[in-house]
Design a protein around this motif. Structure first.
Motif, PDB file in Angstrom:
ATOM      1  N   VAL A  49     -44.476 -73.618 -12.521  1.00 29.80           N
ATOM      2  CA  VAL A  49     -44.229 -74.967 -13.036  1.00 29.80           C
ATOM      3  C   VAL A  49     -45.470 -75.800 -12.746  1.00 29.80           C
ATOM      4  O   VAL A  49     -45.868 -75.926 -11.579  1.00 29.80           O
ATOM      5  N   LEU A  70     -37.429 -77.699 -10.910  1.00 29.41           N
ATOM      6  CA  LEU A  70     -37.535 -76.810 -12.069  1.00 29.41           C
ATOM      7  C   LEU A  70     -37.798 -75.377 -11.619  1.00 29.41           C
ATOM      8  O   LEU A  70     -37.261 -74.424 -12.192  1.00 29.41           O
ATOM      9  N   ALA A 130     -41.289 -80.631  -9.768  1.00 31.73           N
ATOM     10  CA  ALA A 130     -41.698 -79.257 -10.068  1.00 31.73           C
ATOM     11  C   ALA A 130     -40.886 -78.274  -9.227  1.00 31.73           C
ATOM     12  O   ALA A 130     -40.540 -77.173  -9.687  1.00 31.73           O
ATOM     13  N   GLY A 168     -36.153 -84.637 -23.232  1.00 28.48           N
ATOM     14  CA  GLY A 168     -37.465 -84.940 -22.690  1.00 28.48           C
ATOM     15  C   GLY A 168     -38.271 -85.888 -23.551  1.00 28.48           C
ATOM     16  O   GLY A 168     -39.360 -86.300 -23.159  1.00 28.48           O
ATOM     17  N   GLY A 189     -47.378 -80.180 -19.659  1.00 36.61           N
ATOM     18  CA  GLY A 189     -46.810 -79.296 -18.654  1.00 36.61           C
ATOM     19  C   GLY A 189     -46.409 -77.945 -19.199  1.00 36.61           C
ATOM     20  O   GLY A 189     -46.295 -77.750 -20.415  1.00 36.61           O
ATOM     21  N   LEU A 232     -40.104 -80.226 -20.786  1.00 37.53           N
ATOM     22  CA  LEU A 232     -39.620 -79.292 -19.764  1.00 37.53           C
ATOM     23  C   LEU A 232     -38.209 -79.666 -19.326  1.00 37.53           C
ATOM     24  O   LEU A 232     -37.500 -78.837 -18.744  1.00 37.53           O
ATOM     25  N   ILE A 292     -47.201 -79.639 -14.048  1.00 34.61           N
ATOM     26  CA  ILE A 292     -47.026 -80.850 -14.858  1.00 34.61           C
ATOM     27  C   ILE A 292     -48.128 -81.835 -14.508  1.00 34.61           C
ATOM     28  O   ILE A 292     -48.441 -82.047 -13.324  1.00 34.61           O
ATOM     29  N   PRO A 308     -41.245 -84.973 -17.014  1.00 36.88           N
ATOM     30  CA  PRO A 308     -41.461 -83.579 -17.397  1.00 36.88           C
ATOM     31  C   PRO A 308     -41.666 -83.360 -18.888  1.00 36.88           C
ATOM     32  O   PRO A 308     -41.896 -82.233 -19.319  1.00 36.88           O
TER      33      PRO A 308
END
Length: 456
Positions: free
Chosen positions: A427, A360, A357, A348, A411, A53, A429, A50
């Motif tokens: 979300v 998140l 995803a 990250g 992302g 993120l 990515i 990610p």
């Protein structure tokens, strides 16, 4: 299947094709806040890197576990006897400072700390300045381990007593009459010798650093060669201090001397006493700190917060304990998603972090419905206005999105307000060597969500 539940919007597919990125390299999750089912689910259960993120997990967990008003406290001891308190006061003993992970020990707050020492009648310290860093036990790494560039400020390693991010900002101010750019440093590092100017040269200002060459072979003598573009105006260049183990010593000596103080001993590591401190320096509240973390994707601050979770919940700020805290936080709330999560350093800035995803998206849904929604949402960059979304092509103020970027990762994650007035968790990515060339696909996904009135 409803008409709007297409695998991917055609605009996103076109952008991926243009960047030569296969559709399988993207994961996406779009869901109206409060809804029971997603509007779009594209490989959302696939575990991916990610990038930044991951900060959403760290800051969401911290807001819930610590509370938005929580703050760090840095205790200070005058360990000894103060003689003749006042303008000529002398501390026969040591000044002791214990770090607890405060990520906002910037120069102005350090000045306030030392000013408080002087207000207690001390202008000369006959002993040492003792720094207790034992609250954190960070992993032993070199600053250049991640990408081979140890001077990048984001590569600064965590420290329980993190002073000014162990960085130095050089300002270049053109002086047309003299034909040079004057160079100044933002903090007074003791013993630092710095070239005070560099010649002005012609040329465009699109890459003003390219003609400059910084020599840090001797950290006490920074040399700047090359030239500065005369049409650029004043510019600043921040670097991680090339000798991080001595940064605190140089900064504290420099600040104390600049304030008229005298130090008879040295600045060294040690252990704080068990007695109550003389005073404490309290940080801004957590809600303010996470605004810096998320809006500007500050990796150093995120890792400080990450280790703070280990310190506050397990008694020591180590990576192992911090990972345990974050993994447990995920497992208790999203047990089915926990196996897909790989936690590394909480920021990250890692090749090993993994998340889905969908997870998140669920975290953002829970944040929206929970008590810390205002603090979390206000920490996200706002499209066209601030942070890493300042240059976003999304309509002004309509998207609150955290961005993520590594060499092969791009992302976005956050909230988007559609034309219908509905708000969505978004979300998206991309994991691919051409990920950053495919950023138009992220813009296309955001625009598709904004245009929700054009779909059934």
């Amino acid at each position: 299947m409803p008409a709007w539940a297409v695998p991917l919007p055609i605009e996103a597919e076109v952008a991926l094709d243009a960047a030569k990125v296969p559709r399988e390299a993207m994961v996406a999750w779009v869901q109206e806040v409060g809804a029971s089912a997603p509007r779009l689910d594209w490989q959302a259960r696939q575990s991916v890197n990610p990038a930044s993120l991951m900060k959403l997990l760290t800051t969401s967990a911290a807001l819930e576990l610590l509370g938005p008003a929580w703050s760090w406290s840095t205790p200070v001891w005058l360990q000894g006897t103060v003689r003749r308190p006042g303008p000529n006061g002398v501390l026969d003993g040591d000044l002791v400072i214990r770090g607890t992970g405060d990520p906002k020990l910037v120069p102005e707050r350090l000045w306030m700390m030392l000013r408080r020492v002087q207000q207690l009648g001390v202008h000369e310290i006959r002993g040492d300045i003792v720094l207790d860093r034992s609250a954190f036990r960070p992993a032993l790494q070199n600053p250049g381990d991640f990408d081979g560039d140890p001077l990048r400020p984001y590569n600064v390693q965590p420290d329980a007593l993190m002073l000014n991010y162990k960085s130095l900002t050089l300002t270049f101010a053109p002086d047309a009459l003299a034909g040079v750019a004057r160079i100044t440093a933002d903090v007074p590092l003791s013993g630092l010798q710095l070239d005070d100017s560099v010649p002005l040269i012609a040329g465009p200002c699109d890459d003003w650093r390219a003609p400059l060459m910084l020599d840090v072979a001797d950290p006490a003598k920074l040399k700047v060669a090359g030239g500065f573009r005369k049409l650029c105006g004043e510019k600043s260049w921040s670097i991680a201090w090339p000798e991080p183990q001595r940064y605190s010593e140089r900064l504290l000596r420099g600040l104390w001397s600049e304030m008229g103080g005298k130090l008879g001993g040295k600045v060294r590591d040690g252990t704080a006493p068990s007695t109550p401190p003389s005073f404490e320096l309290v940080s801004p509240p957590l809600a303010e700190v996470i605004r810096d973390i998320n809006k500007f994707s500050n990796n150093v601050m995120a890792q400080q917060l990450f280790l703070t979770l280990g310190l506050t919940q397990r008694g020591l700020g180590s990576p192992e304990l911090a990972r345990e805290v974050l993994r447990q936080w995920v497992a208790e709330r999203y047990p089915d998603a926990a196996p897909s999560v790989v936690v590394d350093n909480g920021s990250g800035l890692s090749r090993d972090s993994r998340v889905t995803a969908q997870l998140l998206g669920r975290v953002l849904q829970a944040d929206w419905a929970g008590p810390v929604m205002p603090e979390l949402m206000s920490s996200l960059p706002v499209s066209g206005l601030d942070g890493t979304m300042k240059r976003s092509r999304a309509p002004l103020g309509r998207a609150h999105l955290k961005t993520g970027s590594l060499k092969d990762v791009a992302g976005i994650a956050g909230y988007v307000l559609g034309n219908s007035g509905r708000r969505y968790v978004v979300v998206v990515i991309i994991n691919h060597p051409n990920a950053n060339a495919a950023r138009p696909a992220l813009d296309a996904m955001t625009q598709w969500v904004l245009n929700d009135t054009l779909t059934p």
